[in-house]
Design a protein around this motif. Structure first.
Motif: not given
Length: 445
Positions: A50-58
């Motif tokens: 989930e953290a990786l997905q949010r980092a990609e969104e950033l």
């Protein structure tokens, strides 16, 4: 390719670094955005995928064509990043002033101190210098900036308490501005605070007046050759302090409605603590209050001094307390005492004798007289630290008795001293009378 490899592959493509501050904590994402500014975003999840997905969104947000588009996209997200917009330090105070969680000091003076502390910090970090980082926005705030400012404060000649108050004010201010920077509030680091032990070598402390010194104060206050503004009222204020142990403000602003001359009692609701105390009126205090009735006008026992004490400047800050304090210290100098002394490492002198010394003296006299601590607290107020100071000691006489016991003496006399006294009596008096026999018994017992 297995799941672990796919995750590793995605991480390598990130613009920044995904990390967590402890093994079981939430993930953070640190990356460099416009103008080389590094930012860290709290992803508010402990799940790696989930953290990786949010980092990609950033990453996709910061790849936007303009900063305005990027900011809009961040606002549209569900708030896992606190970095919503850039806030210049010059506008930080205006945001803090209207924040619902801002500090609400009881005095105008402390309210102004918050603003001054923030302005001093901004002036330091926005001015180019060789030994500190220059920043202009709240978003650039980090632990290095906070540490550099704390080091600067330490280089200024000020007390440990003064330093710590400034750091705590900044901590509160930036707690309220947390939407404008990422990560934790750097002013929450305990390493920024100074330790009280740093001033252990400072032996200067508030002194209590002795009974002789208080008598001298009464004498000069009654002597016409000494002059101070509103001297008759200053004399009354001193008497109230001597015989009730109350603080300066409580004495200066005492009202006639709280003075019962018939029953000889005074009621005080202490300004500092809100505690209500009632105190019997000593004969000396009753006498000067009876004299004060001659100028009775309005609600205050000392109306001119009360008006002077309540004086404020255009900002609403009290300036009268300093005016009255100057008058009070002048009286102390009349008896040959210097109220303040210079201390190495501080730009300001430390107070040794002041009106508060009357409160210390009151506690000291009660302790020496064997007054129960609970009784003293009923007069000074239940949260008085002064009581602890004097009731941890049993008095000079008891301490001397302990030293005598250890050194083998009693009342300052050793066994050999007492024997020599007895021999002298025997040598000079051949006929032992009952009187001398009793004297020998007293010496040798």
């Amino acid at each position: 390719m297995n799941a672990g490899s796919r995750i590793k592959n995605r991480m390598q493509k990130l613009r920044g670094t995904l990390r967590r501050k402890n093994a079981k904590g939430s993930f953070y994402y640190r990356l460099t955005v416009a103008n080389g500014v590094r930012k860290e975003f709290a992803l508010k999840t402990t799940d790696e995928l989930e953290a990786l997905q949010r980092a990609e969104e950033l990453d996709s947000i910061w790849a936007a064509p303009t900063m305005d588009v990027a900011a809009a996209q961040i606002n549209a997200m569900k708030g896992f990043s606190r970095q919503a917009q850039m806030l210049p330090l010059s506008e930080g105070w205006a945001k803090y002033e209207i924040h619902p969680e801002r500090a609400t000091p009881h005095t105008v003076s402390e309210q102004l101190s918050y603003k001054t502390t923030y302005e001093d910090f901004v002036a330091f970090v926005t001015t180019p210098g060789k030994h500190h980082t220059v920043i202009t926005s709240v978003a650039e705030l980090n632990s290095k900036v906070a540490e550099e400012y704390a080091s600067f404060l330490k280089s200024q000649a000020q007390a440990v308490d003064t330093h710590n108050r400034k750091i705590k004010r900044l901590r509160k201010i930036f707690d309220c501005l947390k939407d404008y920077y990422s990560g934790e509030n750097p002013f929450r680091s305990k390493t920024l605070l100074r330790n009280a032990r740093e001033e252990q070598a400072t032996i200067v402390r508030r002194q209590a007046f002795s009974k002789e010194q208080e008598q001298q104060l009464r004498e000069v206050l009654a002597d016409d050759q000494y002059h101070v503004m509103n001297k008759p009222e200053i004399r009354v204020i001193y008497y109230i302090g001597m015989f009730t142990g109350q603080r300066l403000k409580d004495c200066v602003l005492l009202q006639w409605q709280n003075v019962d001359m018939e029953r000889r009692r005074i009621w005080v609701k202490q300004f500092k603590t809100g505690k209500e105390v009632t105190i019997p009126m000593a004969a000396e205090l009753h006498a000067v209050l009876k004299e004060a009735q001659a100028w009775k006008e309005g609600q205050y026992v000392c109306p001119k001094s009360a008006a002077r004490y309540n004086k404020v400047d255009r900002n609403g800050k009290s300036v009268g307390v300093n005016l009255i304090n100057i008058d009070v210290l002048r009286v102390i100098r009349w008896i040959g005492l210097e109220p303040s002394v210079a201390v190495p490492g501080r730009s300001k002198k430390m107070t040794v004798y002041g009106f508060h010394s009357l409160r210390h003296a009151f506690a000291s006299f009660c302790a020496e007289a064997g007054v129960p601590k609970a009784v003293l607290l009923s007069i000074l107020g239940t949260d008085s630290e002064i009581a602890d100071k004097y009731y941890t000691h049993v008095g000079d006489a008891a301490q001397q008795q302990a030293i005598d016991a250890v050194s083998g003496t009693m009342n300052g006399k050793s066994d050999r001293d007492k024997i020599n006294e007895a021999l002298a009596v025997l040598k000079n008096n051949f006929d032992i009378t009952p009187e001398y026999r009793e004297k020998l018994i007293q010496i040798l017992s």
